[in-house]
Design a protein around this motif. Structure first.
Motif, mmCIF file in Angstrom:
data_model
loop_
_atom_site.group_PDB
_atom_site.id
_atom_site.type_symbol
_atom_site.label_atom_id
_atom_site.label_comp_id
_atom_site.label_asym_id
_atom_site.label_seq_id
_atom_site.Cartn_x
_atom_site.Cartn_y
_atom_site.Cartn_z
ATOM 1 N N TYR A 1 -2.984 0.418 -4.047
ATOM 2 C CA TYR A 1 -2.783 -0.890 -3.429
ATOM 3 C C TYR A 1 -2.398 -1.902 -4.503
ATOM 4 N N TYR B 1 0.451 5.355 1.060
ATOM 5 C CA TYR B 1 -0.365 6.362 1.716
ATOM 6 C C TYR B 1 0.366 7.701 1.655
ATOM 7 N N TYR C 1 -13.167 -3.476 11.501
ATOM 8 C CA TYR C 1 -11.812 -3.619 12.054
ATOM 9 C C TYR C 1 -11.356 -2.259 12.579
ATOM 10 N N GLN D 1 -0.785 -4.299 8.584
ATOM 11 C CA GLN D 1 0.049 -3.562 7.642
ATOM 12 C C GLN D 1 1.262 -3.014 8.389
ATOM 13 N N TYR E 1 0.843 -1.194 0.000
ATOM 14 C CA TYR E 1 0.000 0.000 0.000
ATOM 15 C C TYR E 1 0.882 1.248 0.000
ATOM 16 N N PHE F 1 -7.926 6.539 8.265
ATOM 17 C CA PHE F 1 -7.248 7.011 9.467
ATOM 18 C C PHE F 1 -7.884 8.272 10.026
ATOM 19 N N GLY F 2 -7.789 8.413 11.344
ATOM 20 C CA GLY F 2 -8.068 9.685 11.974
ATOM 21 C C GLY F 2 -6.885 10.611 11.785
ATOM 22 N N GLY G 1 -4.525 13.028 8.651
ATOM 23 C CA GLY G 1 -4.290 11.604 8.826
ATOM 24 C C GLY G 1 -3.726 11.023 7.548
ATOM 25 N N LEU G 2 -3.483 9.733 7.561
ATOM 26 C CA LEU G 2 -2.975 9.072 6.372
ATOM 27 C C LEU G 2 -4.089 8.912 5.346
ATOM 28 N N ALA H 1 -8.243 -5.667 -0.920
ATOM 29 C CA ALA H 1 -7.559 -4.565 -0.244
ATOM 30 C C ALA H 1 -8.229 -4.247 1.071
ATOM 31 N N GLN H 2 -7.418 -4.066 2.094
ATOM 32 C CA GLN H 2 -7.929 -3.562 3.359
ATOM 33 C C GLN H 2 -7.517 -2.102 3.435
ATOM 34 N N LYS H 3 -8.331 -1.247 2.823
ATOM 35 C CA LYS H 3 -7.984 0.165 2.801
ATOM 36 C C LYS H 3 -8.335 0.788 4.132
ATOM 37 N N LEU H 4 -7.321 1.189 4.845
ATOM 38 C CA LEU H 4 -7.534 1.773 6.160
ATOM 39 C C LEU H 4 -7.931 3.237 6.032
ATOM 40 N N PHE I 1 -5.116 7.018 1.831
ATOM 41 C CA PHE I 1 -4.814 5.898 0.950
ATOM 42 C C PHE I 1 -4.597 6.388 -0.480
ATOM 43 N N GLY J 1 -6.771 -9.745 2.319
ATOM 44 C CA GLY J 1 -7.862 -10.126 3.195
ATOM 45 C C GLY J 1 -7.996 -9.208 4.380
ATOM 46 N N GLY J 2 -9.150 -9.221 4.953
ATOM 47 C CA GLY J 2 -9.414 -8.373 6.091
ATOM 48 C C GLY J 2 -8.656 -8.793 7.318
#
Lengths: 115, 115
Positions: free
Chosen positions: A48, A35, B32, A104, A33, B105-106, A42-43, B100-103, A45, A99-100
């Motif tokens: 990916y 970012y 998550y 990372q 990924y 963020f705060g 914040g970060l 993809a687990q796209k996070l 995205f 996968g969930g």
């Protein structure tokens, strides 16, 4: 073992120039990924990669941004015709599998300053 | 309105105090929930990870998730100067696109523990 590495750690460039940022993921990690972390934000995205599948580019802010991943390992993020608003820390993260719920692991980032 | 809201602080407390960090979110699909710690000039490192609602404890750290209120918290007991860092909450939707687990963020809360 070695973590995620990124180079350069700092990059200062002039507006309008192209830059390339490099990410070396943890060996054996198939997911990668990118970012962006702007001052006070914040970060965010960007893109990916998972194995040999087509990348998910949904986070790229404009067509000046592109990325590739060669041989399922090293990745390069390219920003063409840089603008001052591109100044930020660019972070790369890798994960063991798709996968969930997978953790990372982040690199230290490349701090980009566009003058 | 951002998908994830986090008070950026800065937050300054004396050594030994209990610290409470919080995030609210708007997307009910998030399942998550993570807390990352980021030291200056370093990449984020995963601190706590929770799936769905409930509490999770790891040493001096406790993570809480209240999905009914869309609110997550991180508590640090017996805080130490070495806990001084920026703390980022992150969350993701298990409905994966291409795995993809796209996070999301705060903004991050900057915490200083004073000796």
């Amino acid at each position: 073992g070695a973590g995620v590495s990124q180079s350069p750690s700092n990059k200062v460039t002039e507006k309008g120039k192209d830059v390339e940022l490099r990410c070396d993921p943890i060996s054996g990690h198939t997911a990668l990924y990118w970012y962006r972390q702007s001052l006070g934000q914040g970060l965010e995205f960007l893109i990916y990669f998972q194995g040999n599948s087509a990348p998910d580019k949904s986070g790229l802010p404009s067509d000046r941004f592109s990325a590739e991943r060669t041989g399922g390992s090293v990745s390069t993020l390219t920003i063409q015709r840089t603008q001052q608003e591109d100044s930020a820390v660019y972070l790369c993260a890798s994960a063991r599998r798709q996968g969930g719920g997978d953790t990372q692991y982040f690199g230290p980032g490349t701090r980009l300053t566009v003058l | 309105q951002k998908e994830v809201e986090q008070d950026p602080g800065p937050l300054s407390v004396p050594e030994g105090a209990i610290v409470s960090l919080n995030c609210t979110y708007s997307n009910s699909a998030f399942q998550y929930f993570m807390w990352y710690r980021q030291y200056s000039r370093k990449g984020p490192e995963l601190l706590m990870y929770t799936y769905s609602s409930g509490n999770k404890e790891d040493g001096r750290f406790t993570a809480q998730v209240d999905k009914s209120s869309k609110y997550i918290s991180l508590f640090i007991r017996d805080s130490q100067p070495s806990d001084s860092a920026t703390y980022l909450c992150a969350m993701s939707d298990p409905q994966l696109i291409q795995g993809a687990q796209k996070l999301v963020f705060g903004q991050g809360t900057r915490l200083t523990i004073n000796p």
